[in-house]
Each structure stands twice: as structure tokens, then as C-alpha cells.
Motif scaffolding. Structure first.
Motif, PDB file in Angstrom:
ATOM      1  N   ASN A   1       0.810  -1.210   0.000  1.00 57.34           N
ATOM      2  CA  ASN A   1       0.000   0.000   0.000  1.00 57.34           C
ATOM      3  C   ASN A   1       0.847   1.266   0.000  1.00 57.34           C
ATOM      4  OD1 ASN A   1      -2.538  -1.208  -0.058  1.00 57.34           O
ATOM      5  ND2 ASN A   1      -2.539  -1.547   2.134  1.00 57.34           N
ATOM      6  N   ALA A   2       2.142   1.121   0.216  1.00 62.83           N
ATOM      7  CA  ALA A   2       3.037   2.273   0.097  1.00 62.83           C
ATOM      8  C   ALA A   2       3.293   2.615  -1.370  1.00 62.83           C
ATOM      9  CB  ALA A   2       4.361   2.003   0.815  1.00 62.83           C
ATOM     10  N   GLY A   3       2.829   1.753  -2.265  1.00 63.25           N
ATOM     11  CA  GLY A   3       2.935   2.039  -3.693  1.00 63.25           C
ATOM     12  C   GLY A   3       3.998   1.210  -4.377  1.00 63.25           C
ATOM     13  N   GLY A   4       3.805  -0.079  -4.458  1.00 59.56           N
ATOM     14  CA  GLY A   4       4.791  -0.936  -5.110  1.00 59.56           C
ATOM     15  C   GLY A   4       4.401  -2.391  -5.003  1.00 59.56           C
ATOM     16  N   THR A   5       5.321  -3.263  -5.390  1.00 57.68           N
ATOM     17  CA  THR A   5       5.090  -4.705  -5.373  1.00 57.68           C
ATOM     18  C   THR A   5       6.128  -5.380  -4.488  1.00 57.68           C
ATOM     19  OG1 THR A   5       4.235  -4.623  -7.636  1.00 57.68           O
ATOM     20  CG2 THR A   5       4.912  -6.784  -6.781  1.00 57.68           C
ATOM     21  N   VAL A   6       5.672  -6.150  -3.519  1.00 58.92           N
ATOM     22  CA  VAL A   6       6.576  -6.906  -2.661  1.00 58.92           C
ATOM     23  C   VAL A   6       6.936  -8.202  -3.382  1.00 58.92           C
ATOM     24  CG1 VAL A   6       6.857  -8.075  -0.446  1.00 58.92           C
ATOM     25  CG2 VAL A   6       5.598  -5.900  -0.569  1.00 58.92           C
ATOM     26  N   LYS A   7       8.217  -8.381  -3.680  1.00 64.78           N
ATOM     27  CA  LYS A   7       8.673  -9.545  -4.437  1.00 64.78           C
ATOM     28  C   LYS A   7       9.065 -10.717  -3.541  1.00 64.78           C
ATOM     29  CE  LYS A   7       9.263  -9.462  -8.352  1.00 64.78           C
ATOM     30  NZ  LYS A   7       8.362  -9.784  -9.479  1.00 64.78           N
ATOM     31  N   ALA A   8       9.594 -10.407  -2.354  1.00 63.37           N
ATOM     32  CA  ALA A   8      10.056 -11.487  -1.471  1.00 63.37           C
ATOM     33  C   ALA A   8      10.054 -10.998  -0.030  1.00 63.37           C
ATOM     34  CB  ALA A   8      11.454 -11.956  -1.870  1.00 63.37           C
ATOM     35  N   PHE A   9       9.967 -11.947   0.898  1.00 60.14           N
ATOM     36  CA  PHE A   9       9.926 -11.618   2.330  1.00 60.14           C
ATOM     37  C   PHE A   9      10.548 -12.759   3.116  1.00 60.14           C
ATOM     38  CE2 PHE A   9       8.197 -11.602   6.566  1.00 60.14           C
ATOM     39  CZ  PHE A   9       8.146 -10.265   6.912  1.00 60.14           C
ATOM     40  N   LYS A  10      11.248 -12.406   4.193  1.00 59.21           N
ATOM     41  CA  LYS A  10      11.855 -13.430   5.044  1.00 59.21           C
ATOM     42  C   LYS A  10      11.996 -12.906   6.462  1.00 59.21           C
ATOM     43  CE  LYS A  10      16.011 -16.308   5.605  1.00 59.21           C
ATOM     44  NZ  LYS A  10      17.364 -16.612   5.070  1.00 59.21           N
ATOM     45  N   PHE A  11      11.366 -13.618   7.414  1.00 61.53           N
ATOM     46  CA  PHE A  11      11.534 -13.289   8.826  1.00 61.53           C
ATOM     47  C   PHE A  11      12.884 -13.788   9.328  1.00 61.53           C
ATOM     48  CE2 PHE A  11       6.881 -12.660   9.840  1.00 61.53           C
ATOM     49  CZ  PHE A  11       7.045 -11.454  10.513  1.00 61.53           C
ATOM     50  N   PHE A  12      13.506 -13.061  10.256  1.00 63.42           N
ATOM     51  CA  PHE A  12      14.622 -13.596  11.023  1.00 63.42           C
ATOM     52  C   PHE A  12      14.045 -14.574  12.052  1.00 63.42           C
ATOM     53  CE2 PHE A  12      16.519 -10.239   8.867  1.00 63.42           C
ATOM     54  CZ  PHE A  12      17.892 -10.175   9.087  1.00 63.42           C
ATOM     55  N   GLN A  13      14.906 -15.338  12.687  1.00 56.12           N
ATOM     56  CA  GLN A  13      14.440 -16.401  13.570  1.00 56.12           C
ATOM     57  C   GLN A  13      13.587 -15.882  14.715  1.00 56.12           C
ATOM     58  OE1 GLN A  13      17.547 -18.981  14.944  1.00 56.12           O
ATOM     59  NE2 GLN A  13      16.156 -20.438  15.902  1.00 56.12           N
ATOM     60  N   ASP A  14      13.937 -14.714  15.280  1.00 57.01           N
ATOM     61  CA  ASP A  14      13.175 -14.197  16.418  1.00 57.01           C
ATOM     62  C   ASP A  14      11.911 -13.446  16.005  1.00 57.01           C
ATOM     63  OD1 ASP A  14      14.147 -11.879  15.337  1.00 57.01           O
ATOM     64  OD2 ASP A  14      15.246 -11.238  17.116  1.00 57.01           O
ATOM     65  N   ARG A  15      11.702 -13.264  14.686  1.00 55.10           N
ATOM     66  CA  ARG A  15      10.523 -12.617  14.118  1.00 55.10           C
ATOM     67  C   ARG A  15      10.380 -11.148  14.503  1.00 55.10           C
ATOM     68  NH1 ARG A  15       6.962 -16.092  11.664  1.00 55.10           N
ATOM     69  NH2 ARG A  15       5.272 -14.569  11.833  1.00 55.10           N
ATOM     70  N   LYS A  16      11.387 -10.604  15.169  1.00 51.62           N
ATOM     71  CA  LYS A  16      11.381  -9.175  15.457  1.00 51.62           C
ATOM     72  C   LYS A  16      12.008  -8.370  14.325  1.00 51.62           C
ATOM     73  CE  LYS A  16      11.637  -9.769  20.483  1.00 51.62           C
ATOM     74  NZ  LYS A  16      12.437  -9.528  21.714  1.00 51.62           N
ATOM     75  N   MET A  17      12.696  -9.098  13.418  1.00 51.77           N
ATOM     76  CA  MET A  17      13.327  -8.465  12.269  1.00 51.77           C
ATOM     77  C   MET A  17      12.981  -9.264  11.015  1.00 51.77           C
ATOM     78  SD  MET A  17      17.091  -7.280  13.689  1.00 51.77           S
ATOM     79  CE  MET A  17      17.605  -8.950  14.099  1.00 51.77           C
ATOM     80  N   ALA A  18      13.110  -8.617   9.860  1.00 49.62           N
ATOM     81  CA  ALA A  18      12.791  -9.286   8.605  1.00 49.62           C
ATOM     82  C   ALA A  18      13.486  -8.581   7.452  1.00 49.62           C
ATOM     83  CB  ALA A  18      11.282  -9.314   8.378  1.00 49.62           C
ATOM     84  N   LEU A  19      13.597  -9.289   6.333  1.00 47.26           N
ATOM     85  CA  LEU A  19      14.022  -8.699   5.064  1.00 47.26           C
ATOM     86  C   LEU A  19      12.813  -8.657   4.142  1.00 47.26           C
ATOM     87  CD1 LEU A  19      17.444 -10.497   4.424  1.00 47.26           C
ATOM     88  CD2 LEU A  19      17.100  -8.183   5.291  1.00 47.26           C
ATOM     89  N   LEU A  20      12.653  -7.547   3.447  1.00 50.70           N
ATOM     90  CA  LEU A  20      11.545  -7.388   2.519  1.00 50.70           C
ATOM     91  C   LEU A  20      12.062  -6.768   1.230  1.00 50.70           C
ATOM     92  CD1 LEU A  20       7.936  -6.285   3.251  1.00 50.70           C
ATOM     93  CD2 LEU A  20       9.203  -5.078   1.474  1.00 50.70           C
ATOM     94  N   GLN A  21      11.741  -7.397   0.109  1.00 50.76           N
ATOM     95  CA  GLN A  21      12.259  -6.944  -1.192  1.00 50.76           C
ATOM     96  C   GLN A  21      11.135  -6.385  -2.062  1.00 50.76           C
ATOM     97  OE1 GLN A  21      14.436  -9.915  -3.380  1.00 50.76           O
ATOM     98  NE2 GLN A  21      14.308  -8.777  -5.307  1.00 50.76           N
ATOM     99  N   MET A  22      11.302  -5.143  -2.500  1.00 52.73           N
ATOM    100  CA  MET A  22      10.367  -4.536  -3.441  1.00 52.73           C
ATOM    101  C   MET A  22      10.806  -4.850  -4.865  1.00 52.73           C
ATOM    102  SD  MET A  22       8.268  -3.114  -1.300  1.00 52.73           S
ATOM    103  CE  MET A  22       7.250  -2.019  -2.300  1.00 52.73           C
ATOM    104  N   ALA A  23       9.945  -4.513  -5.833  1.00 51.03           N
ATOM    105  CA  ALA A  23      10.250  -4.834  -7.230  1.00 51.03           C
ATOM    106  C   ALA A  23      11.405  -4.017  -7.772  1.00 51.03           C
ATOM    107  CB  ALA A  23       9.005  -4.632  -8.093  1.00 51.03           C
ATOM    108  N   THR A  24      11.534  -2.759  -7.323  1.00 45.04           N
ATOM    109  CA  THR A  24      12.591  -1.873  -7.821  1.00 45.04           C
ATOM    110  C   THR A  24      13.198  -1.085  -6.669  1.00 45.04           C
ATOM    111  OG1 THR A  24      11.105   0.016  -8.198  1.00 45.04           O
ATOM    112  CG2 THR A  24      11.346  -1.582 -10.010  1.00 45.04           C
TER     113      THR A  24
END
Length: 455
Positions: free
Chosen positions: A401-424
Motif C-alpha cells: 500500500n506504500a505504492g509498489g510490489t513486494v517480491k520477497a519476504f523473510k523473517f529472522f528467527q526471532d521474528r522481530k526483524m525481517a528482510l523485505l524486497q520490493m520490485a525496484t
């Protein structure tokens, strides 16, 4: 029979969805799926006690209370399950009259079954608490929510009437034969409280919406009353749940999103005057912004002062040539050593801002780990300070909703952190600007930075 709630809905004496624009081609504005069987209200004089008949088997106290919640405080309930009946006592006779008047034009539904509502010949309910213990426990929990307090944990009340976890509802429209607009949603849901923001989107070929009330109790009342009901005759069924998000991020007022508290928001042509403000947030990734001055005769240019020359050099090396709003950002070192604040009494039209005491500074603490995580803009972002109950789906939705496409997502083990990849990279830049320091509820502010990792 389906539960049609919006067509012919009234607020006072004004029809919410008046006019043929909101009706299906085969229905009239007061049609509710029971044209041939109009609700008959017996001629008892008005009373704050409502008699409800023809209830489905195994109906819950919560479902009966939900019939009265939108109209005022419910002060007592008596369930006669063996007779498929119930008595509901409203706080005032006025609330009861409003309720009966409403349900003379819109057939009340419980579990998609039409029920019959009339005034009781009783003026108040006198119930034996020992025989009606469960119903009273549920009513106690609901009353606590209505009063803005927490229900008694020893009351044994149903979980479905505990305080709403969020003022934001997630709405899915099933069986969508006719268009559902922002205005339709606003008119339907505003009956239960002040609607502040709405965002609509399509996911998995389903029309969905996020709708934010001013108070969680309003969201609860709307969910109890509208979940499973139809907007139009036999179609456009509302499926409602609470969102984990407690605050919606609305950037534009257009046909897909609306912030009713900020009518000045742009329609979203990508060229609005917020580009300079967004650029200043963006530079905060590489240094602590102290002052900003937008040039009077060149509003697409600004002087931005950081804490020291090293931070300015770092920002220039990482941001010069990046793209935002479809335009290339040009970052160079200025001949000016400081940005001068306007003299006292001089109006510079708000072009100069002092951010020295901003709570968003990333590098205020000496030796902060933030110094070790400074990377060029990338499509992959590092998220931290994520609340425990926030899911991958919640975060994907927030960043989409921020205006883009989420291509990939990955939680860290503790779920307090994550990686999120946009299309560009450009989409990631905009998402970082919009969502760094975003209020996730419970004192959690989302932290967003660019990452060197890939997913």
C-alpha cells in the motif's frame, strides 16, 4: 435468505445509499431481499425492551446483542432459546425507537436468517441472574467495551466481545457482482463511528479494503453487526476481521484510498510538492538532518544541512543519481556551511525547517549499531522492531500500500526483524520514506533501512 444491510440503510431519516447509483439494476432503494414479505411490527407502544422472535437455533448472546449495539447501550438481555426468542433492553426508549424504525426498512438478519423485532409490552427486564448467568456475563463484557474499560476477566464472557485489538478492519467482498466504491464503504461503516481512513486493493482476485475508525470499539460494533451481511441483494457479501495494523498510511485521496482527516492530500500524480520533504527523510538514512531550506525561486531544489561533513559526503555518494517520483535526484555539496534560519518576525512561507530535535535521528547515540548498517539504496530493506503478533501478510500488505510490489519476504528467527524486497529500488526508496518510524501499535515503531542482503 441473504442478509442485505446496505440498501435502504438509514441514518436518522436519511437513506445512506439513496439514489439508483448504488443499487443493482433489479432492485429499488428500499429493497432488502424481502419485498414480498415486509417486516410486520405489532402495535405495542414504544418501550426500551425489544422482543426478538424467529431466532435460529444455537444463536449466541453476542449475536443478539449485536442487533442493538449500533443504536445505543444495551442494558439487559434475556434469552429464551427453547422458544427461539430473546428480549433486549436498551438504555433509553429513544435508542429502542431508533432500532425498531431502522429494522422496519431493513430486515434484521442473524446467521443469514430473517428475524422479527417488535416492542415488548414490558417496560424493563427483571432477570434471574442465576438462570441467565451466561447472558449477563456476555452483556457485562460488552458494556465494559462500550464504556471504554476492560471487561472483568472473571466474568466468563465470550472472547468475541473482548475489546477490539485494533481500530482497523480488514474487509473482503465476496460474490462481488456490482462495484463497491470508497463512498459506499464510508457510508455503510460510518453508522458505527467516525471513519478516518480507507484503502482499497485487489488481492488474489478479491476486492478488499482496510478501514480505520477513530476508536477500536467502533470497529468492534461494525464487525459484530456487518460481518456476513450483503451490500446489495444476494451479493457483495462483507467478510470482516480485525487488522494487525493500528494505523493506515494513506498518501493520496483518490478512488482507491482516502484520508478523511486530511482533505488536502494530493490525488497522486507523482509530481506533487512533497518530493522535497521526502528527499529530506531519505537523507536521514545517511545522517542526522539538522535544517532544511527549500529555495524560494526554485521549489524543486533545497539546501539540507546534516550534522557534519562526513554525513553530507556519505549522503551524496549514495543518493546522487537515484530515482524518486520518476525523477533523478541530484545531490552536490553546497558552498554554504550552514542553513540560516529566518530572522524573528520574518515570514519565509514555511520554506525553512529546523530538525535539530527530531526524534527520527538515527545516529544521535555515539557508537550506535546504525553506523554499521549504512548501505546504498537497494530493493531489499531491513525491518526491525516488529511486534510479535504482526504476520508476513500484514507487512506485505503495508508495504504494497506504500505504492509498489513486494517480491520477497523473510523473517529472522526471532521474528522481530525481517528482510523485505520490493520490485525496484525506486519503490524501496518510497517505502522507506513512508514507513520508517511507522506506528505498529503497543509502543512499537517500525525501523526501516536498506540492506546489502538478498532474499
Amino acid at each position: 435468505m441473504d442478509g442485505d444491510v446496505a440498501v435502504g440503510v438509514k441514518r436518522g431519516s436519511d437513506e445512506l445509499l439513496s439514489g439508483s447509483h448504488y443499487n443493482s439494476p433489479n432492485s429499488s432503494v428500499t429493497s432488502n431481499g424481502s419485498d414480498s414479505k415486509k417486516l410486520r411490527v405489532e402495535e405495542n407502544p414504544p418501550s426500551r425492551v425489544i422482543h426478538i422472535r424467529k431466532l435460529p437455533n444455537e444463536v449466541s448472546e453476542t449475536e443478539v446483542i449485536a442487533l442493538g449495539l449500533p443504536f445505543g447501550k444495551v442494558t439487559n438481555i434475556l434469552m429464551l432459546k427453547g422458544k427461539n426468542q430473546a428480549f433486549l433492553e436498551m438504555g433509553t426508549e429513544e435508542a429502542a425507537i431508533t432500532m425498531v424504525n431502522y429494522y422496519t426498512t431493513v430486515t434484521p438478519q442473524v446467521r443469514n436468517v430473517p428475524v422479527f423485532i417488535q416492542y415488548s409490552n414490558h417496560k424493563e427486564l427483571k432477570t434471574d441472574s442465576a438462570l441467565n448467568q451466561r447472558a449477563q456475563a456476555v452483556l457485562q463484557a460488552v458494556s465494559a467495551v462500550q464504556d471504554g474499560s476492560s471487561p472483568n476477566s472473571e466474568s466468563g464472557g465470550s472472547e468475541s466481545v473482548l475489546p477490539a485489538p485494533s481500530p482497523v478492519l480488514r474487509i473482503i467482498i465476496d460474490n462481488m457482482f456490482y462495484p463497491v466504491t470508497l463512498d459506499v464503504l464510508q457510508q455503510i461503516f460510518s453508522k458505527f463511528g467516525t471513519v478516518m481512513k480507507i484503502i482499497t486493493f485487489t488481492k488474489n482476485n478479491q476486492f478488499q479494503a482496510l478501514l480505520q475508525y477513530s476508536e477500536p470499539v467502533n470497529a468492534q460494533q461494525a464487525k459484530l453487526s456487518l460481518d456476513g451481511q450483503n451490500i446489495y441483494n444476494s451479493c457483495c457479501t462483507l467478510r470482516i476481521d480485525y487488522s494487525k495494523l493500528v494505523n493506515l498510511n494513506v498518501k493520496y485521496n483518490n478512488d482507491k484510498s482516502r484520508d478523511y482527516t486530511r482533505p488536502e492530500l494530493p490525488a497522486g500524480d507523482g509530481q506533487d510538492s512533497s518530493m522535497n520533504k521526502d528527499s529530506t527523510s531519505l537523507l536521514g538514512v545517511y545522517g542526522d538532518v539538522q535544517r532544511v531550506k527549500i529555495l524560494f525561486n526554485k521549489k524543486d531544489s533545497a539546501l539540507i544541512q546534516l550534522s557534519d561533513g562526513n554525513q553530507a559526503q556519505l549522503a551524496m555518494s549514495h543518493l546522487n543519481g537515484q530515482k524518486m517520483y520518476g525523477k533523478i535526484i541530484r545531490v552536490t555539496l553546497s558552498k554554504h556551511q550552514t542553513v540560516q534560519l529566518p530572522r524573528d518576525g520574518l515570514d519565509d512561507q514555511g520554506l525553512t525547517k529546523d530538525f535539530a530535535n527530531s526524534p527520527l535521528h538515527r545516529f544521535k547515540k555515539p557508537g550506535s549499531k546504525n553506523f554499521q548498517n549504512i548501505f546504498p539504496p537497494s530493493a531489499t530493506m531491513h525491518l526491525s522492531n516488529i511486534p510479535e503478533d504482526v504476520t508476513e501478510e500484514d507487512l506485505r500488505l503495508l508495504f504494497s500500500n506504500a505504492g509498489g510490489t513486494v517480491k520477497a519476504f523473510k523473517f529472522f528467527q526471532d521474528r522481530k526483524m525481517a528482510l523485505l524486497q520490493m520490485a525496484t529500488v525506486e519503490e524501496a526508496i518510497q517505502a522507506l520514506i513512508d514507513l520508517h518510524n511507522y506506528d505498529m501499535g503497543g509502543g512499537h515503531r517500525l525501523r526501516v533501512s536498506f540492506s546489502k542482503s538478498t532474499i
